[in-house]
Scaffold this motif. Structure first.
Motif, mmCIF file in Angstrom:
data_model
loop_
_atom_site.group_PDB
_atom_site.id
_atom_site.type_symbol
_atom_site.label_atom_id
_atom_site.label_comp_id
_atom_site.label_asym_id
_atom_site.label_seq_id
_atom_site.Cartn_x
_atom_site.Cartn_y
_atom_site.Cartn_z
ATOM 1 N N LYS A 165 0.819 -1.219 0.000
ATOM 2 C CA LYS A 165 0.000 0.000 0.000
ATOM 3 C C LYS A 165 0.855 1.272 0.000
ATOM 4 O O LYS A 165 0.311 2.373 -0.066
ATOM 5 N N LYS A 190 -0.271 -0.366 -10.040
ATOM 6 C CA LYS A 190 -1.325 0.177 -10.904
ATOM 7 C C LYS A 190 -0.823 0.361 -12.327
ATOM 8 O O LYS A 190 -1.574 0.175 -13.295
ATOM 9 N N SER A 199 -3.601 -7.791 -0.712
ATOM 10 C CA SER A 199 -4.200 -7.631 -2.033
ATOM 11 C C SER A 199 -4.309 -6.161 -2.428
ATOM 12 O O SER A 199 -4.340 -5.263 -1.585
ATOM 13 N N VAL A 200 -4.358 -5.939 -3.721
ATOM 14 C CA VAL A 200 -4.559 -4.603 -4.279
ATOM 15 C C VAL A 200 -5.721 -4.711 -5.261
ATOM 16 O O VAL A 200 -5.643 -5.452 -6.254
ATOM 17 N N ASN A 201 -6.795 -4.025 -4.937
ATOM 18 C CA ASN A 201 -8.003 -4.093 -5.764
ATOM 19 C C ASN A 201 -8.456 -5.539 -5.980
ATOM 20 O O ASN A 201 -8.885 -5.918 -7.076
ATOM 21 N N LYS A 217 -6.722 -8.255 -6.055
ATOM 22 C CA LYS A 217 -5.793 -9.147 -6.756
ATOM 23 C C LYS A 217 -4.504 -9.286 -5.968
ATOM 24 O O LYS A 217 -4.125 -8.397 -5.203
ATOM 25 N N LEU A 236 -7.379 -2.119 1.896
ATOM 26 C CA LEU A 236 -7.932 -0.957 1.200
ATOM 27 C C LEU A 236 -6.978 0.240 1.233
ATOM 28 O O LEU A 236 -6.208 0.406 2.169
ATOM 29 N N ALA A 267 -13.819 2.173 -1.301
ATOM 30 C CA ALA A 267 -12.928 1.065 -1.676
ATOM 31 C C ALA A 267 -13.490 -0.270 -1.203
ATOM 32 O O ALA A 267 -13.390 -1.293 -1.895
ATOM 33 N N GLU A 298 -16.321 -1.333 -3.452
ATOM 34 C CA GLU A 298 -15.774 -1.786 -4.732
ATOM 35 C C GLU A 298 -15.176 -3.180 -4.609
ATOM 36 O O GLU A 298 -15.315 -4.020 -5.506
ATOM 37 N N SER A 299 -14.503 -3.442 -3.478
ATOM 38 C CA SER A 299 -13.852 -4.748 -3.295
ATOM 39 C C SER A 299 -14.878 -5.880 -3.219
ATOM 40 O O SER A 299 -14.589 -7.011 -3.596
ATOM 41 N N LYS A 336 -15.870 -7.603 -6.577
ATOM 42 C CA LYS A 336 -14.890 -8.390 -7.338
ATOM 43 C C LYS A 336 -15.067 -9.876 -7.113
ATOM 44 O O LYS A 336 -15.533 -10.302 -6.096
#
Length: 513
Positions: A113, A122, A151-153, A155, A451, A506, A509-510, A513
């Motif tokens: 992060k 990204k 994880s990031v987004n 993944k 997040l 965030a 949004e997570s 997925k």
């Protein structure tokens, strides 16, 4: 509201399990894994040459002259180039490396992060490895909660270096508890009664009023641990509407604060805790001044062994947590000490990626883990009655051909074999391992761990400090409940409100997925 039982644990566990299931099913938008596994080490392929940049904690770290280095290369069918960087200089070296655009094959980072790392991920600088984990016998055992934390987004871009999730515990003077006629605490009230007895009932039997219950330092960890006993979240909780709420805005947090203030007012903790040096944490317990420390489980046997080494009177014991009004809880750690990222600019193909993953999988085999961490049997350690006995410690000189220093920084520790590879050196070390294992059944994860908030990236240190300052002021009586709430309103105005919104955006949004 029971943040722990009803929301935090279930939500985080469900989210992380879903993320892992999706990744292992290969449902990511990244490259799909090949059906075949990587070639076995020792096959006909030429050794794969790749580079790793990671930390060292000794100036004379291992080199390719070492037998251990050669054994690892042979076992994994690789040719290694390791760029060791001293811990104190690592962040500077990391930033320079990222800015240069010329990266090693594998890069160690403390946290995915960090702004520079998050931006690089990204921008597509590192491989997404989630879809490949199922193909490796050790890597597929990675813990879903810990993978979620890195994880990031939604993944997974790295291999974490494992740390116990249930590492927190209460270390206490067993002889003192026996002297005051009490048994090991089971509830918060029992815990309070133990601290009170340690102050008022002459637990060291010297006839003097010179003891107190618990030593606390300027490190805030003990308060963070104990507040979960009251049902407070681990940094972030989930309310009845499915929204993230920071711990300090919950009623359970205030319940814990009132308890901490009671301990302070009755002088059951050291009155200088806010400035007490954490490097001296053990001293009051060893010196018969205090009887309890709430921290990592390891502190119990570290203190016990120092007492015995000094031929002093005293004996330590340990337990994981005590039950509060909403059950038995302890905060989960993040579960990792860092993450290995695999660079797309240096590891250009999926076939090469698989060779890197195969390396980490093979070094996670039991014999490899033991060698990376302890060295060679008969040279660095010996085994007596099933117990490991150290011959060469990291502070001792080691000839180049037997050097193992800092090589353990390469070990990811999945699965964890070291706790059971040898018999525990002492009964207390054995109990400490049992406490860590038992804690995993009562841990409270932090659903906000994976997040990212732009506001927190910019102002996180100031926001955290404002909460910590208000907590200390409440405990020592400089703020009442209304004053603390006013400070939290100011915290919101100083960026906390934006922080909460960004975290919830965030989080929402997570869940898609």
């Amino acid at each position: 509201m029971n943040w722990n039982a009803k929301h935090t644990k279930k939500t985080a566990a469900a989210m992380s399990a879903a993320l892992l299931a999706g990744a292992l099913a290969g449902c990511s938008s990244g490259a799909k894994p090949e059906a075949t596994k990587a070639p076995a080490a020792g096959g006909k392929d030429e050794p794969y040459k790749f580079s790793i940049m990671m930390k060292s904690f000794q100036n004379d770290a291992i080199t390719s002259e070492s037998k251990i280095w050669k054994k690892v290369e042979e076992y994994t069918n690789t040719k290694l180039e390791v760029q060791f960087t001293p811990d104190a200089a690592y962040n500077d070296k990391l930033n320079i490396t990222l800015a240069s655009g010329s990266m090693p094959s594998v890069l160690f980072v403390v946290n995915t992060k960090l702004p520079a790392i998050a931006n690089a991920i990204k921008g597509g600088a590192f491989w997404e490895i989630g879809p490949y984990l199922k193909d490796y016998p050790n890597l597929k055992q990675m813990n879903p909660t810990i993978l979620n934390n890195i994880s990031v987004n939604g993944k997974y871009y790295g291999l974490y270096t494992a740390r116990p999730l249930g590492r927190f515990a209460v270390s206490y003077r067993k002889d003192w508890l026996q002297n005051v006629g009490l048994s090991e605490p089971k509830t918060i009230d029992d815990f309070y009664n133990m601290l009170k007895a340690f102050k008022e009932k002459d637990p060291d039997k010297n006839g003097k009023d010179d003891t107190y219950g618990m030593v606390v330092t300027k490190y805030a960890g003990p308060w963070d641990i104990m507040q979960t006993w009251f049902g407070a979240p681990n940094k972030w909780g989930v309310d009845k509407d499915g929204k993230l709420v920071p711990a300090q805005l919950t009623p359970e947090y205030m319940d814990a604060l009132k308890f901490f203030k009671k301990l302070y007012d009755e002088k059951l903790v050291n009155q200088d805790f806010a400035v007490y040096d954490s490097a001296k944490w053990n001293d009051p317990i060893i010196n018969n001044q205090a009887g309890v420390a709430v921290d990592v489980v390891d502190r119990s046997y570290q203190i016990d062994e120092k007492i015995k080494a000094g031929n002093l009177k005293g004996e330590m014991d340990v337990f994981g947590a005590v039950s509060g009004p909403k059950g038995l809880f302890t905060p989960a750690t993040t579960g990792y000490g860092g993450v290995f990222l695999i660079s797309k600019s240096s590891v250009k193909t999926e076939a090469e990626l698989r060779k890197v993953l195969n390396f980490f999988d093979k070094t996670s085999d039991k014999d490899m883990q033991i060698m990376l961490n302890y060295g060679l049997e008969g040279t660095h350690y010996k085994v007596e009655d099933g117990k490991l006995v150290t011959i060469l410690t990291p502070d001792m000189p080691q000839a180049p051909d037997i050097n193992v220093k800092s090589f353990n920084q390469m070990a990811i520790g999945v699965p964890n074999v070291l706790d059971t590879a040898f018999k525990a050196g002492t009964p207390l070390r054995a109990k400490a391992n049992e406490v860590k294992a038992a804690n995993e059944k009562i841990i409270v994860p932090n659903p906000g761990e994976p997040l990212v908030s732009a506001t927190y990236t910019q102002k996180g240190a100031q926001l955290d400090q404002q909460v910590e300052d208000a907590r200390v002021k409440f405990i020592v009586g400089k703020l009442d409940e209304a004053g603390f709430k006013a400070e939290m309103e100011l915290w919101k105005k100083n960026g906390g409100e934006s922080y909460i919104k960004e975290m919830n955006d965030a989080y929402a949004e997570s869940k898609k997925k």
